[in-house]
Design a protein around this motif. Structure first.
Motif, short mmCIF file in Angstrom:
data_model
loop_
_atom_site.label_atom_id
_atom_site.label_comp_id
_atom_site.label_asym_id
_atom_site.label_seq_id
_atom_site.Cartn_x
_atom_site.Cartn_y
_atom_site.Cartn_z
N ALA A 45 4.03 1.41 4.78
CA ALA A 45 3.34 2.65 5.13
C ALA A 45 4.29 3.85 5.16
O ALA A 45 3.92 4.96 4.79
N ILE A 46 5.53 3.62 5.63
CA ILE A 46 6.49 4.72 5.75
C ILE A 46 7.25 4.94 4.45
O ILE A 46 7.15 6.00 3.81
N ILE A 47 8.00 3.94 4.03
CA ILE A 47 8.89 4.11 2.87
C ILE A 47 8.10 4.12 1.57
O ILE A 47 8.42 4.85 0.64
N GLY A 48 7.05 3.32 1.52
CA GLY A 48 6.23 3.29 0.33
C GLY A 48 5.46 4.57 0.09
O GLY A 48 5.03 4.85 -1.02
N ASN A 49 5.25 5.37 1.12
CA ASN A 49 4.55 6.63 0.99
C ASN A 49 5.49 7.83 0.87
O ASN A 49 5.04 8.97 0.87
N ALA A 50 6.78 7.58 0.83
CA ALA A 50 7.77 8.64 0.65
C ALA A 50 8.26 8.66 -0.79
O ALA A 50 8.32 7.61 -1.43
N PRO A 51 8.61 9.82 -1.33
CA PRO A 51 9.20 9.86 -2.66
C PRO A 51 10.48 9.04 -2.70
O PRO A 51 11.17 8.88 -1.70
N VAL A 52 10.83 8.53 -3.89
CA VAL A 52 12.03 7.72 -4.03
C VAL A 52 13.26 8.49 -3.56
O VAL A 52 14.15 7.92 -2.91
N GLU A 53 13.32 9.80 -3.86
CA GLU A 53 14.51 10.57 -3.49
C GLU A 53 14.67 10.73 -1.99
O GLU A 53 15.73 11.09 -1.51
N ASP A 54 13.61 10.46 -1.21
CA ASP A 54 13.68 10.52 0.25
C ASP A 54 13.66 9.13 0.86
O ASP A 54 13.38 8.98 2.05
N GLY A 55 13.99 8.11 0.06
CA GLY A 55 13.91 6.74 0.56
C GLY A 55 14.83 6.49 1.74
O GLY A 55 14.45 5.82 2.70
N GLY A 56 16.05 7.01 1.70
CA GLY A 56 16.98 6.81 2.80
C GLY A 56 16.53 7.50 4.07
O GLY A 56 16.63 6.95 5.17
N VAL A 57 16.02 8.74 3.93
CA VAL A 57 15.54 9.47 5.09
C VAL A 57 14.33 8.76 5.70
O VAL A 57 14.23 8.63 6.92
N ALA A 58 13.41 8.28 4.85
CA ALA A 58 12.24 7.56 5.35
C ALA A 58 12.66 6.28 6.07
O ALA A 58 12.11 5.93 7.11
N ALA B 163 0.83 -1.17 0.00
CA ALA B 163 0.00 0.00 0.00
C ALA B 163 0.86 1.22 0.00
O ALA B 163 1.50 1.55 0.96
N SER B 164 0.92 1.91 -1.08
CA SER B 164 1.78 3.07 -1.13
C SER B 164 1.10 4.17 -1.88
O SER B 164 0.59 3.98 -2.97
N THR B 165 1.03 5.35 -1.26
CA THR B 165 0.47 6.50 -1.92
C THR B 165 1.37 6.92 -3.05
O THR B 165 2.56 7.14 -2.85
N PRO B 166 0.85 7.06 -4.26
CA PRO B 166 1.73 7.36 -5.40
C PRO B 166 2.17 8.80 -5.43
O PRO B 166 1.71 9.58 -6.24
N VAL B 167 3.04 9.16 -4.52
CA VAL B 167 3.53 10.53 -4.45
C VAL B 167 4.50 10.83 -5.58
O VAL B 167 4.80 11.98 -5.84
N ASP B 168 5.05 9.81 -6.21
CA ASP B 168 5.82 10.02 -7.40
C ASP B 168 5.64 8.84 -8.32
O ASP B 168 5.23 7.78 -7.93
#
Length: 540
Positions: free
Chosen positions: A399-412, A2-7
């Motif tokens: 829920a966390i990483i899947g809902n973050a943009p790819v470029e923020d994957g490490g931060v998430a 389940a990931s919000t398609p933010v990108d």
């Protein structure tokens, strides 16, 4: 998943093969194997050291307070550096900082074994935690960059399986090494694992980074976040020792919360923040972070009091205690991939509550445990707990990483790892306090009920701290009958405390299940949000 398609960027955005790459380089499944080596090393080390602490204390002449710092220095450094490690990977190269973390972890592990003093062990444990904080978030950051969205959930499920099994196997491995070799090998073991991780990772991992980001690095944010997390986690881990209402505990926690509040306000004003506050606008991501904390509150807190019960009340050796909890490890082995598949089909709004309800069932079933329970009453809670924690782990990552943009994957990923560490610290500290409180209120009655004279029982109340760890306050000069009565009464007082701890944990799991349903968006809501979301292309 389940990931919000933010990108809608390509699954391996910012991941480009390096010159001279082999046909193996860039393969997502080989990348998963590579990061699993590093994850195995860190998670195994986190749980194996608890078994080694008594031997470290005896060999180096360490006090109880110094032994606490062997654990706490690692925990503090790990918690304070997770988000920074993820940001460094996103900005300068996830492969690079993963390798730096693995190499540093190996060097500091060997240094701990060679230190020769408890002060040296504490220092190198802190440096080891720092390396772990750089390594851990980049494992998921790498996976987020190389796996397509449809496969990322399965990858996280396998990642969670490795994490859960490594943590569960720690007591077995640690017990074998301490009993049959030497406590230093608890740390030396990281050397061969780390060398394999380095060689294999260099061969198969491609570099990925946000190469278009050339803005000033957020140094002030690093300082504020590290100071805030250090103060907060320090207050949590010392709460049981100092007392939760003591000035030191309340002051440390309050300072941490103030610094983290200042950090959050500061980050909203930065062009290139260390932790983008915009991530928390996503309700599912924020709820997932809280559920990660709760999940590891249950996992590490539960393992902690289960091991006290098995070793100190039931008299199991460390190896026997580890082997007896194998059903938990095996259940986790099944649950993490299963959880990822269920999350891919139904979303974390369904799977997180399912896992938390299973964990609650495990906790409440431990209310049947007594001082002489048969193994038949133990293994069902182990399986339920392994299934519950294992299902929630990949669901919260989705829920966390899947809902973050790819470029923020490490931060998430760093955010998830930080919440994991805070949850573990809260689990052990809070539940020890719950156990101690119940032991203190019931010890006198249980001792006298077991046949200990009231005058003797009154004097033994001063040993309630030992009883809260499952240790009966007996001495060699006690008559055999009195010694047996003290063991029986102390064991029952500890079981009373254990019952209080599992009740609190079970209730928190049920509350968490309700919060997950309310806080995480349904599939229909995600689809609606995805249709409205602008297309964002990650920087190459």
């Amino acid at each position: 998943m389940a990931s919000t398609p933010v990108d809608h960027s390509a699954p391996a955005t910012a991941a480009s093969a390096q010159p001279g790459s082999t046909r193996f380089r860039g393969n997502p499944w080989l990348a998963l194997i590579a990061v699993s080596f590093g994850l195995l090393m860190v998670q195994l080390d986190g749980s194996v050291v608890a078994i080694a602490n008594p031997a470290i204390g005896k060999d180096l002449g360490a006090s109880t307070a110094e032994l606490q710092w062997v654990t706490n220095s690692y925990l503090l450094a790990l918690a304070a550096s997770m988000i920074l490690g993820g940001k460094l990977g996103d900005r300068f190269g996830r492969r690079l900082y993963y390798l730096v973390g693995v190499g540093g972890f190996v060097v500091t592990s060997v240094a701990i074994g060679l230190a020769g003093s408890v002060e040296g062990v504490i220092l190198f444990r802190a440096l080891q935690g720092l390396c772990g904080g750089i390594l851990m978030p980049n494992t998921l950051g790498i996976l987020r960059a190389v796996f397509p969205p449809g496969r990322f959930g399965l990858a996280v499920g396998i990642w969670g399986m490795v994490s859960a099994v490594s943590t569960s196997l720690g007591p077995i491995v640690g017990g074998l090494l301490v009993e049959h070799v030497d406590w230093t090998w608890v740390f030396y073991l990281n050397a061969p694992i780390g060398v394999v991780a380095l060689l294999f990772s260099m061969a198969v991992l491609t570099e990925s980074r946000n190469s278009g980001d050339r803005r000033r690095f957020d140094i002030a944010g690093v300082v504020l976040l590290a100071a805030g997390l250090l103060a907060l986690v320090f207050g949590i881990v010392k709460g049981e020792t100092w007392g939760w209402t003591s000035a030191g505990t309340l002051g440390s926690i309050a300072l941490g919360l103030v610094l983290l509040t200042v950090f959050c306000r500061y980050e909203t004003r930065q062009e290139s923040p260390l932790l983008p506050m915009r991530l928390f606008r996503n309700r599912s991501l924020t709820t997932g972070a809280v559920m990660t904390l709760l999940n590891f509150f249950v996992m590490l807190g539960g393992i902690f009091f289960i091991m006290l019960y098995l070793q100190n009340v039931r008299g199991y050796t460390p190896v026997e205690a580890g082997v007896s909890t194998l059903p938990m490890s095996l259940a986790s082995l099944v649950a993490s991939p299963l959880g990822s598949q269920l999350t891919a089909r139904f979303g974390p709004r369904v799977t997180i509550p399912l896992g938390l309800v299973l964990s609650a069932a495990a906790m409440f079933s431990m209310l049947t445990w007594t001082v002489d329970s048969s193994y038949a009453t133990m293994w069902p809670p182990y399986i339920a707990m392994g299934l519950g924690v294992g299902i929630v782990l990949p669901a919260t990552a989705a829920a966390i990483i899947g809902n973050a943009p790819v470029e923020d994957g490490g931060v998430a990923s760093g955010l998830q790892s930080t919440m994991l560490q805070i949850g573990g610290a809260l689990g052990t500290s809070v539940l020890v306090t719950v156990i101690a409180g119940r032991v203190g209120s019931s010890l006198f009655g249980e001792l006298t009920g077991a046949g200990v004279p009231a005058s003797v029982a009154r004097g033994l109340e001063e040993a309630e701290d030992a009883v809260a760890m499952g240790i009966a306050p007996v001495s060699s000069d006690m008559p055999a009958q009195l010694k047996a009565a003290v063991v029986e009464g102390s064991g029952q007082a500890f079981v009373n405390g254990l019952h209080s701890a599992v009740t609190v944990t079970g209730i928190l799991c049920l509350l968490g299940a309700v919060a997950a349903v309310l806080g995480i968006r349904s599939r229909a809501q995600e689809a609606e949000a995805g249709a409205e979301a602008p297309v964002v292309v990650a920087a190459h």
